[in-house]
Write a protein that holds these residues in place. Structure first.
Motif, PDB file in Angstrom:
ATOM      1  N   THR A 129       0.839  -1.198   0.000  1.00 47.46           N
ATOM      2  CA  THR A 129       0.000   0.000   0.000  1.00 47.46           C
ATOM      3  C   THR A 129       0.873   1.248   0.000  1.00 47.46           C
ATOM      4  OG1 THR A 129      -1.716  -1.166   1.253  1.00 47.46           O
ATOM      5  CG2 THR A 129      -1.812   1.242   1.251  1.00 47.46           C
ATOM      6  N   GLU A 130       0.466   2.271  -0.727  1.00 49.75           N
ATOM      7  CA  GLU A 130       1.196   3.534  -0.734  1.00 49.75           C
ATOM      8  C   GLU A 130       0.934   4.279   0.575  1.00 49.75           C
ATOM      9  OE1 GLU A 130       2.967   5.153  -3.664  1.00 49.75           O
ATOM     10  OE2 GLU A 130       3.196   3.006  -4.050  1.00 49.75           O
ATOM     11  N   VAL A 131       1.972   4.402   1.405  1.00 55.46           N
ATOM     12  CA  VAL A 131       1.854   5.010   2.731  1.00 55.46           C
ATOM     13  C   VAL A 131       2.873   6.138   2.859  1.00 55.46           C
ATOM     14  CG1 VAL A 131       2.075   4.590   5.227  1.00 55.46           C
ATOM     15  CG2 VAL A 131       1.009   2.858   3.758  1.00 55.46           C
ATOM     16  N   MET A 132       2.497   7.207   3.574  1.00 59.37           N
ATOM     17  CA  MET A 132       3.425   8.321   3.774  1.00 59.37           C
ATOM     18  C   MET A 132       4.622   7.869   4.607  1.00 59.37           C
ATOM     19  SD  MET A 132       4.632  11.390   3.711  1.00 59.37           S
ATOM     20  CE  MET A 132       3.365  12.301   2.817  1.00 59.37           C
ATOM     21  N   ARG A 133       5.818   8.101   4.056  1.00 60.30           N
ATOM     22  CA  ARG A 133       7.057   7.789   4.771  1.00 60.30           C
ATOM     23  C   ARG A 133       7.916   9.047   4.865  1.00 60.30           C
ATOM     24  NH1 ARG A 133      11.467   4.222   1.845  1.00 60.30           N
ATOM     25  NH2 ARG A 133      11.830   6.261   0.875  1.00 60.30           N
ATOM     26  N   ARG A 134       8.328   9.371   6.073  1.00 62.52           N
ATOM     27  CA  ARG A 134       9.266  10.459   6.302  1.00 62.52           C
ATOM     28  C   ARG A 134      10.629   9.815   6.575  1.00 62.52           C
ATOM     29  NH1 ARG A 134       6.254  15.188   7.556  1.00 62.52           N
ATOM     30  NH2 ARG A 134       8.266  16.143   8.046  1.00 62.52           N
ATOM     31  N   ARG A 135      11.661  10.197   5.806  1.00 65.93           N
ATOM     32  CA  ARG A 135      12.975   9.534   5.928  1.00 65.93           C
ATOM     33  C   ARG A 135      14.077  10.547   6.171  1.00 65.93           C
ATOM     34  NH1 ARG A 135      15.158   4.991   1.858  1.00 65.93           N
ATOM     35  NH2 ARG A 135      14.238   3.718   3.527  1.00 65.93           N
ATOM     36  N   ASP A 156      -5.167   6.454   7.659  1.00 70.86           N
ATOM     37  CA  ASP A 156      -6.284   7.048   8.381  1.00 70.86           C
ATOM     38  C   ASP A 156      -5.803   8.185   9.290  1.00 70.86           C
ATOM     39  OD1 ASP A 156      -7.907   5.201   7.157  1.00 70.86           O
ATOM     40  OD2 ASP A 156      -8.054   3.879   8.913  1.00 70.86           O
ATOM     41  N   ALA A 157      -4.661   7.977   9.946  1.00 71.16           N
ATOM     42  CA  ALA A 157      -4.119   9.017  10.822  1.00 71.16           C
ATOM     43  C   ALA A 157      -3.702  10.235  10.007  1.00 71.16           C
ATOM     44  CB  ALA A 157      -2.936   8.473  11.615  1.00 71.16           C
ATOM     45  N   LEU A 158      -3.166   9.995   8.811  1.00 69.29           N
ATOM     46  CA  LEU A 158      -2.745  11.117   7.967  1.00 69.29           C
ATOM     47  C   LEU A 158      -3.958  11.920   7.491  1.00 69.29           C
ATOM     48  CD1 LEU A 158      -0.269  12.463   6.663  1.00 69.29           C
ATOM     49  CD2 LEU A 158      -0.656  11.038   4.661  1.00 69.29           C
ATOM     50  N   THR A 159      -5.048  11.250   7.239  1.00 75.45           N
ATOM     51  CA  THR A 159      -6.275  11.957   6.848  1.00 75.45           C
ATOM     52  C   THR A 159      -6.748  12.871   7.974  1.00 75.45           C
ATOM     53  OG1 THR A 159      -6.963  10.166   5.378  1.00 75.45           O
ATOM     54  CG2 THR A 159      -8.684  11.661   6.129  1.00 75.45           C
ATOM     55  N   ALA A 181      -4.860  15.271  16.856  1.00 83.00           N
ATOM     56  CA  ALA A 181      -6.021  14.823  16.069  1.00 83.00           C
ATOM     57  C   ALA A 181      -6.835  13.788  16.856  1.00 83.00           C
ATOM     58  CB  ALA A 181      -5.559  14.253  14.740  1.00 83.00           C
ATOM     59  N   ASN A 182      -6.899  13.989  18.158  1.00 81.20           N
ATOM     60  CA  ASN A 182      -7.712  13.151  19.047  1.00 81.20           C
ATOM     61  C   ASN A 182      -7.176  11.731  19.193  1.00 81.20           C
ATOM     62  OD1 ASN A 182      -9.840  12.905  20.879  1.00 81.20           O
ATOM     63  ND2 ASN A 182     -11.290  12.174  19.329  1.00 81.20           N
ATOM     64  N   PRO A 228      -2.772   1.033  15.917  1.00 80.43           N
ATOM     65  CA  PRO A 228      -1.536   1.710  15.492  1.00 80.43           C
ATOM     66  C   PRO A 228      -1.839   2.868  14.550  1.00 80.43           C
ATOM     67  CG  PRO A 228      -1.328  -0.673  15.269  1.00 80.43           C
ATOM     68  CD  PRO A 228      -2.778  -0.386  15.528  1.00 80.43           C
ATOM     69  N   VAL A 229      -1.155   3.984  14.772  1.00 79.90           N
ATOM     70  CA  VAL A 229      -1.310   5.145  13.889  1.00 79.90           C
ATOM     71  C   VAL A 229       0.005   5.531  13.219  1.00 79.90           C
ATOM     72  CG1 VAL A 229      -3.324   6.142  15.029  1.00 79.90           C
ATOM     73  CG2 VAL A 229      -1.030   6.653  15.910  1.00 79.90           C
ATOM     74  N   GLU A 230       1.129   5.019  13.727  1.00 79.70           N
ATOM     75  CA  GLU A 230       2.427   5.311  13.117  1.00 79.70           C
ATOM     76  C   GLU A 230       3.427   4.252  13.536  1.00 79.70           C
ATOM     77  OE1 GLU A 230       5.504   6.539  14.593  1.00 79.70           O
ATOM     78  OE2 GLU A 230       4.772   6.278  16.638  1.00 79.70           O
ATOM     79  N   ALA A 231       4.477   4.088  12.730  1.00 79.42           N
ATOM     80  CA  ALA A 231       5.572   3.175  13.041  1.00 79.42           C
ATOM     81  C   ALA A 231       6.882   3.829  12.632  1.00 79.42           C
ATOM     82  CB  ALA A 231       5.398   1.834  12.328  1.00 79.42           C
ATOM     83  N   SER A 232       7.812   3.909  13.567  1.00 79.38           N
ATOM     84  CA  SER A 232       9.116   4.523  13.302  1.00 79.38           C
ATOM     85  C   SER A 232      10.176   3.435  13.280  1.00 79.38           C
ATOM     86  CB  SER A 232       9.452   5.561  14.377  1.00 79.38           C
ATOM     87  OG  SER A 232       8.489   6.601  14.389  1.00 79.38           O
ATOM     88  N   VAL A 233      10.875   3.325  12.164  1.00 83.99           N
ATOM     89  CA  VAL A 233      11.862   2.260  11.962  1.00 83.99           C
ATOM     90  C   VAL A 233      13.250   2.877  11.876  1.00 83.99           C
ATOM     91  CG1 VAL A 233      12.554   0.308  10.533  1.00 83.99           C
ATOM     92  CG2 VAL A 233      10.126   0.955  10.683  1.00 83.99           C
ATOM     93  N   ARG A 234      14.162   2.419  12.739  1.00 85.21           N
ATOM     94  CA  ARG A 234      15.541   2.887  12.716  1.00 85.21           C
ATOM     95  C   ARG A 234      16.452   1.729  12.336  1.00 85.21           C
ATOM     96  NH1 ARG A 234      12.669   5.256  16.581  1.00 85.21           N
ATOM     97  NH2 ARG A 234      12.773   7.529  16.806  1.00 85.21           N
ATOM     98  N   VAL A 235      17.302   1.949  11.335  1.00 84.28           N
ATOM     99  CA  VAL A 235      18.196   0.903  10.826  1.00 84.28           C
ATOM    100  C   VAL A 235      19.632   1.376  11.000  1.00 84.28           C
ATOM    101  CG1 VAL A 235      18.876  -0.443   8.815  1.00 84.28           C
ATOM    102  CG2 VAL A 235      16.459   0.113   9.180  1.00 84.28           C
TER     103      VAL A 235
END
Length: 264
Positions: A129-135, A156-159, A181-182, A228-235
């Motif tokens: 799925t196309e999901v917003m990613r901040r890198r 949904d959280a981005l909306t 956003a509540n 879940p509304v977000e996931a932060s991945v550190r590599v």
């Protein structure tokens, strides 16, 4: 000893003698082929040995660069504390030290990207799925790339919190916008694993694809929905970090040990 091992041992000796210093480039593959009178495959195997040992890193379009071995491994103290910085917002356990300056390599990027399977499972969306990613790719100032930090925001959280996906998210960053956003206060689970890097990750971190990486994922959950509304991945390159935890005694491990009377 195989030919590639002989070449690796000789190159290691020359590095140790100071023929090349940290930041210097080794001769090109073609030059090493001529010098050692061998094949491209043998030279590459020798360089791979040095890369796995942390002596060099292979940087695309730059060459084989001698590593600064004084960098050593960074310690990450693993605990359950999420702190708050007035300027930056939430601060999670990381390899940075207080007041240590860090730098960003390249430009931070945000885009809709096909979400990989592992992160998709954490967020409860379909893989691809196309999901917003901040890198962002960051490191302590003056060091090579140390960490890829990807923040994935549930559609949904981005909306509900569109500013979380903008270039400038405002004070506190995208997490504050999601909470506003509540969804606040967010709670987090953390998952840590080791794996091999993708080719893109190896390129960004300037490491061989044969070097394992440490992946730490924090999954933020909404207080309103429990989802879940977000996931932060550190590599992080596996050869540049170690995890440290303080062990606490349980009541069952009290000292001095209490004697147990048989039959009682």
């Amino acid at each position: 000893m195989a030919k590639y091992e002989e070449i690796a041992a000789d190159l290691r000796s020359r590095i140790d003698r100071g023929e090349w210093s940290a930041g210097d480039k080794l001769p090109t593959t073609d030059e090493l082929i001529t010098e050692y009178e061998t094949s491209k495959e043998t030279v590459r195997a020798a360089v791979d040995v040095l890369a796995r040992d942390g002596l060099v890193r292979v940087v695309k379009r730059l060459g084989t660069v001698v590593q600064d071995r004084s960098l050593g491994r960074r310690r990450i103290a693993r605990n359950s504390h999420v702190m708050r910085d007035p300027a930056r917002g939430y601060v999670f356990p990381a390899a940075s030290r207080p007041d240590e300056p860090w730098q960003v390599h390249g430009q931070p990027k945000r885009a809709f990207v096909a979400i990989p399977e592992g992160v998709a499972a954490h967020l409860g969306v379909e893989a691809g799925t196309e999901v917003m990613r901040r890198r962002r790719v960051t490191s302590p100032a003056g060091e090579p790339p140390f960490q890829i930090a990807d923040a994935w925001i549930h559609p949904d959280a981005l909306t509900e919190a569109p500013r979380a996906g903008e270039i400038s998210t405002g004070p506190g960053g995208y997490l504050d916008r999601i909470e506003e956003a509540n969804h606040g206060p967010l709670s987090w689970d953390e998952v840590t694993r080791t794996r091999m890097p993708t080719r893109e990750e190896a390129r960004l971190l300037e490491i061989p694809t044969e070097t394992p990486v440490l992946e730490t994922t924090t999954i933020g959950k909404s207080a309103r929905t429990g989802q879940p509304v977000e996931a932060s991945v550190r590599v992080i390159p596996g050869d540049r970090v170690e995890l440290v935890s303080k062990l606490e005694r349980d009541d069952s491990a009290r000292w001095p040990v209490q004697a147990v009377t048989p039959g009682v």
